[in-house]
Each structure stands twice: as C-alpha cells, then as structure tokens.
Design a protein around this motif. Structure first.
Motif, short mmCIF file in Angstrom:
data_model
loop_
_atom_site.label_atom_id
_atom_site.label_comp_id
_atom_site.label_asym_id
_atom_site.label_seq_id
_atom_site.Cartn_x
_atom_site.Cartn_y
_atom_site.Cartn_z
N ILE A 87 2.02 7.28 19.24
CA ILE A 87 1.46 8.17 18.73
C ILE A 87 2.58 8.52 17.91
O ILE A 87 2.08 8.85 16.23
N SER A 88 3.99 8.11 18.06
CA SER A 88 5.11 8.90 17.33
C SER A 88 4.89 7.84 16.14
O SER A 88 5.50 8.43 14.95
N THR A 89 4.88 6.34 16.53
CA THR A 89 4.68 5.43 14.83
C THR A 89 3.67 6.13 13.88
O THR A 89 3.72 5.87 13.21
N LEU A 90 3.00 5.97 14.89
CA LEU A 90 1.51 6.60 13.94
C LEU A 90 2.28 7.51 13.21
O LEU A 90 1.42 8.08 12.12
N ILE A 91 2.38 8.83 13.88
CA ILE A 91 3.12 10.27 12.99
C ILE A 91 4.48 9.98 11.81
O ILE A 91 4.16 10.37 10.89
N ALA A 92 4.88 9.24 12.70
CA ALA A 92 6.30 8.94 11.64
C ALA A 92 5.81 8.52 10.33
O ALA A 92 7.02 8.25 9.38
N ILE A 93 5.61 7.27 10.24
CA ILE A 93 4.74 6.07 9.01
C ILE A 93 4.78 7.07 8.01
O ILE A 93 5.92 6.59 6.67
N PRO A 94 3.10 7.82 7.53
CA PRO A 94 3.57 8.41 6.46
C PRO A 94 3.96 9.87 6.84
O PRO A 94 4.92 9.62 5.26
N THR A 95 5.00 10.31 7.50
CA THR A 95 5.73 11.67 7.29
C THR A 95 6.71 10.71 6.60
O THR A 95 7.93 11.08 5.53
N GLY A 96 7.35 10.05 7.31
CA GLY A 96 8.71 8.69 7.11
C GLY A 96 8.50 8.71 5.69
O GLY A 96 9.71 8.61 4.40
N TRP A 97 7.55 8.27 4.90
CA TRP A 97 7.64 7.21 3.32
C TRP A 97 8.04 8.85 2.60
O TRP A 97 8.37 8.84 1.54
N ALA A 98 6.80 9.91 3.27
CA ALA A 98 7.31 10.92 2.07
C ALA A 98 8.54 11.66 1.86
O ALA A 98 8.55 11.57 1.15
N LEU A 99 8.82 12.07 3.24
CA LEU A 99 10.23 12.13 2.98
C LEU A 99 11.11 11.14 2.58
O LEU A 99 12.54 11.65 1.78
N GLY A 100 11.01 9.51 2.64
CA GLY A 100 12.30 9.15 1.89
C GLY A 100 11.61 8.79 0.86
O GLY A 100 12.40 8.44 -0.03
N ARG A 101 10.50 8.77 -0.01
CA ARG A 101 10.50 8.30 -1.22
C ARG A 101 9.34 9.09 -2.08
O ARG A 101 9.73 8.69 -3.21
N ARG A 102 9.30 10.20 -1.54
CA ARG A 102 8.38 11.46 -2.50
C ARG A 102 9.10 12.71 -2.76
O ARG A 102 10.81 12.71 -2.36
#
Lengths: 278, 285
Positions: A87-102
């Motif tokens: 669950i944590s990884t599935l949450i973190a991949i999109p959120t981490g992407w948004a915070l890191g690249r957008r």
C-alpha cells in the motif's frame, strides 16, 4: 632536536591511542547488549557471577517456536508487513513523482504536511486510529493492522521517492521524447527503471518500519494478529528472559539485513533524512 | 468543460497524482487526530455532550506536573548527552582512521534494530548480573555490591541516549563531511591552535547540522513509548501514562487518554516551534 621529534611522535601516538580507546568504548557500548542477548538465548544455568553461560542449549529456541507459537506470529508479521509495504509503495510512487517532478505551488507546505505524522508522538493518533478501527471492525485483522502501519510507512516512502524522482536527469527524459516516446511510454520504459533503486530502498525501509512497528500494532492488534514485536513485549511481561532473548534474535534478522544493505550502498542520511526544511 | 480540462491539464494531472498521498495523510493521520481531539472533549462514556473535565482533571492532578517534567527531563537530558557524544565521535570518524567504516555502521545500529530488542539487551547488560556490574566488581574491584542501573532515572537516561543519539550523530557527520577544509586551513595558516580552530571555526560551522539532528533526537525521545514501557519501571513518561489509561482501566478511559495525548502533542509542537525559531535565527557570532 631528535628527542623533541620523538617526543612529539609519542604524543601523536598517544592521541591516536586515545582516539581508538574512545571509538572502541563506543563500539562496545552499542554492541555488547546484543552479544548478551545472543549468549542468553543459547545459555543454560547462567546464574550468579559468571561471565559466560556454563552450558549451551537450543532449548529456548524450541520453546520460542512451540510455546510462543513463532510460525504463526512470524506469518502474521510478514503478511502485515507485506500489505503495508504494497500500500505504501502504491501511494508513494504517484505522490513522489508529483512532488519530485511537477511544478506545484506550495510544494514545501505539502511536503511538510505529509511529514507531519513524524513530528507528532505516534501514540496521539494511534488512539484515534484504534477508535476508528473499532467502528470499522478492522481491529485484529491483518488488513487493519497493516493500514495502521501505512500511517507511519507512507510518509517515509513518499520522502524517499520524491527525492529519487527529483534526482532524475532531465536530459535522459528529453532524449526519450525527442526519439518519439509519448509520456506514458517514457514513464514505464525510462523513468521507472531509473528510479528502481529508490523504490527498492523505500521498500526495504518501509518493510523494516512495519516489521519493527510497536505503538500502532499495540493499539490495533488482537489474538489473531500478534506480531513479533508485540509477542516479544508480552514475553518480557511473562518474565522468561531466555525465551525472550531467543525471540529477539529472530526479530533482529531483517534489521541486520538492512544494515548490510546500507553498508553496501545507501547513504545513511536517507535513513534520517528529509528535514531539509529544518 | 473540455477547454477547462485542456487548459488546466498540467495542474490536474499533478493533483490526481498527489491524491493518494493526501488521502493517506487525511485518512490515517488527520482524521484519527481529529477523533482524538473530539473524544478529549467528551464526558466519560458519553458520545454527545461536550466538557472540559478531562483537561481540568488531568491538569489538576498533582502528579501531572511530575509526569510532564519527567518527560521533558528525559528528552532534554537525552538530547544534550547525544550532542556531547556525537561531536567528538564524528570529529574522530572524519579523520578516516583505520576501521572508520565499522564505527560509522555502528552509529546506525540503534535506529535500525527494533527498540524492544535494544531495550532487552540493555536490561541484560546493565542488570545486577550483567557484564557492566561484573566488570566493576570482578574486573576493576571498584564496588562490592552490584550497582543498580535498571529501572532508575540514570539508567533510563542511558537507555534513551543509546536509542536516540544516532539521529544527532548521523546529521552531524554528514554536515562535517560537507565542510570545506579551506576554512580550517585558513585559520591554521593565520596561526590558530588546533583547539582554537575547533572552537571558533569548526563547531560554529557545523552548528546547524548539530541542531537539526538534535531536533530529531528530541522528537524521538519526547514521544518514546516502547523503551520506557519496558525499562521505565515506576518512571512513566507521558506516552506510557496515556497507554496505561487504555490498558489498566476497564472500561478503557479513552476520553482521559485522548486529553493527555492532545496535551502531549501540543507540548511537542510548541517546543518544536520555539526550537526551530532559535535554530533559524542567524548566528551573530
């Protein structure tokens, strides 16, 4: 002149000696407790003023397996950790992407908000989690305990992954789009393989966090979902130090694995990290 | 509608991707915290009325002040001792002596190993038949009777430092490694003694790192739960007191526990805000 040089060299060596004494004391201070657990878990009749146990035995491990029902406890722990990590990884991949690249207005604020659970004592929201889970009948289910763990694991995973995504080289992604790859294709064929090490280290750390988690488990566990840390805590209360030591030795294995991984590659700052704002 | 989507496509995608993280924050932290806060204003066993009694009861007790003082004492003592340990330790590690990698890894042991296991090992090591007392009695002949460390305040401080110094040490070490050696060389060329260089150049330069690390140590020590639960004996800091309200009383005193948890969270937030303000102030020296 020569005597002076010799004197200085001796002083330098004394300094080095002092440094090593300090470092060695520090090393022993940190590690001897584990050596004592190890000896306790194999020792028999270790009473009185003895430095080492007089006899060695495997009985305590047998006890740990039969009396404290290790196989089931270990299964619970691994199932819960597995769900929590997924669950944590599935949450973190999109959120981490948004915070890191957008480019997001108020990114710093969002990041601090997501990290807020790490700034508040876990017992404070564990109380609320327990009450909500009672209402939803999630207490004493694997899924319930795992979701409670996500509260602690997810901020951590997001932190690691957002810095991984942020560190990606822009030029590689541009090259992919120049070569005609669309956004989705770039993500799955270029970005994802590049951030795989970050995802792996996030998985390793969320796994150990969940595996070692005590406070939130204590508030949401039941007879069917006893995990290793809770079982160890109960064993300490029952007072069988030898059996508890044997349990601890089992409990410690994943942590040793993580230490090994850290030694291999991961920077220790990541373990503590993410308080750039401080 | 379509034009709106097209116009704000970038922002929309960002937002949708942020959603899982925000959902987990609101569902697993914000909402539970809200439940705790609301429950703390309810009379015992009632779910409709409002009251301040949980707070007045808790803050009115004579023992409350001692509990809060104990919690702060443990956290602050642990933070200060961690700094005292970390600074010389990291200064030595920076010299890259033989075996420094092993010592570096040693720093990480207490935060990677489960707290319960560490606590058990410490209880064994410092116990009346543990190696420390054997060393003192048989090795050094300093004392006749075993020194009592477990379940005392001194012991608890030692255990706290063992568990939480890593945060300070790691942060200090990484700041120290990022330090430009040119500063020290300049000071040494200008005629400063090694001690003066350390006191007036190195320490001020790594101060932000030390302070940032000590914040982490403080937070961990203030919220510590498993360590004092097992090794505290009759010393019960706030987190343990809260848990006792649930565990010892039947029916569990959720309202009283919630009020205590809110007070605890507020104390930590206030202290942190204060600390960060001090931290951010540009150092005049």
């Amino acid at each position: 002149m020569r005597t002076l040089r010799q004197y200085l060299r001796a002083l330098l060596n004394a300094k080095k000696l002092l440094a090593y004494t300090f470092l060695l004391c520090f090393f022993l201070w940190v590690t001897t407790p584990f050596l004592m657990i190890l000896l306790k878990s194999f020792g028999r009749n270790w009473f009185g003023k003895l430095w080492l146990p007089p006899e060695f035995t495997l009985d305590w491990y047998k006890w740990a397996i039969t009396v404290t029902n290790i196989p089931e406890v270990l299964r619970n722990t691994l199932v819960i950790a597995g769900i929590a990590v997924t669950i944590s990884t599935l949450i973190a991949i999109p959120t981490g992407w948004a915070l890191g690249r957008r480019q997001i207005p108020g990114k710093e604020v969002i990041m601090s908000t997501i990290l807020l659970p790490r700034m508040i004592p876990p017992i404070a929201y564990a109380l609320g989690v327990a009450q909500i889970f009672y209402r939803l009948h999630l207490i004493d289910t694997h899924l319930g305990v795992a979701i409670a763990h996500v509260a602690i694991c997810a901020p951590y995973a997001i932190l690691v992954l957002s810095s991984t995504f942020e560190g990606l080289d822009e030029r590689v992604l541009e090259a992919a789009s120049v070569c005609g790859a669309n956004n989705l294709r770039t993500f799955f064929h270029i970005t994802l393989p590049l951030v795989m090490p970050g995802i792996l280290s996030s998985i390793i750390f969320t796994f150990t966090t969940s595996y070692n988690e005590f406070t939130l488990t204590l508030m949401t566990y039941g007879p069917k979902t006893i995990t290793l840390p809770v079982r160890t805590y109960l064993a300490v209360g029952e007072g069988y130090w030898e059996v508890t030591s044997a349990l601890s030795m089992i409990l410690i294995i994943p942590s040793l694995f993580v230490l090994f991984m850290i030694q291999r590659q991961v920077q220790p700052e990541k373990l503590v990290g993410g308080f750039k704002g401080v | 509608m379509a034009s709106f989507l097209k116009k704000h496509r970038y922002a929309l995608i960002s937002f949708v991707m942020l959603l899982p993280g925000l959902a987990s924050f609101f569902g697993l932290f914000f909402y539970p915290m809200l439940v705790t806060v609301v429950r703390s204003f309810r009379p015992e066993g009632v779910t409709t009325a409002w009251t301040l009694r949980n707070y007045t009861d808790f803050l009115g007790q004579a023992s409350t002040r001692q509990v809060i003082l104990l919690t702060f004492f443990l956290a602050i003592a642990c933070t200060l001792l961690s700094i005292l340990l970390s600074v010389p330790l990291t200064l030595l590690l920076r010299q890259k002596l033989v075996g420094h990698r092993l010592f570096r890894l040693t720093i990480l042991v207490p935060i990677t190993v489960p707290g319960l296991v560490g606590a058990l090992g410490l209880l064994l090591f410092y116990g009346s038949r543990g190696w420390l007392n054997l060393l003192l009695m048989q090795g050094l002949h300093v004392v006749e009777q075993p020194v009592k460390i477990n379940y005392t305040l001194t012991g608890l401080v030692i255990f706290y430092v063992w568990h939480y110094f890593s945060y300070t040490a790691v942060t200090t070490l990484s700041t120290l490694e990022g330090l430009d050696p040119a500063f020290e060389e300049a000071a040494r060329v200008a005629g400063a003694s090694p001690w003066q260089v350390l006191r007036h150049v190195v320490i001020p330069l790594i101060m932000p790192g030390i302070l940032a690390g000590s914040v982490l140590t403080f937070m961990a020590a203030f919220g510590a739960f498993s360590i004092p639960l097992i090794t505290g004996g009759s010393y019960r800091p706030l987190a343990v007191q809260i848990y006792k309200q649930i565990e010892v009383f039947t029916p569990a005193r959720w309202e009283a526990a919630s009020a205590m948890a809110v007070v605890m969270a507020l104390l930590q937030l206030v202290f942190l805000t204060f600390y960060m303000r001090v931290l951010r102030r540009p150092t005049a020296s």
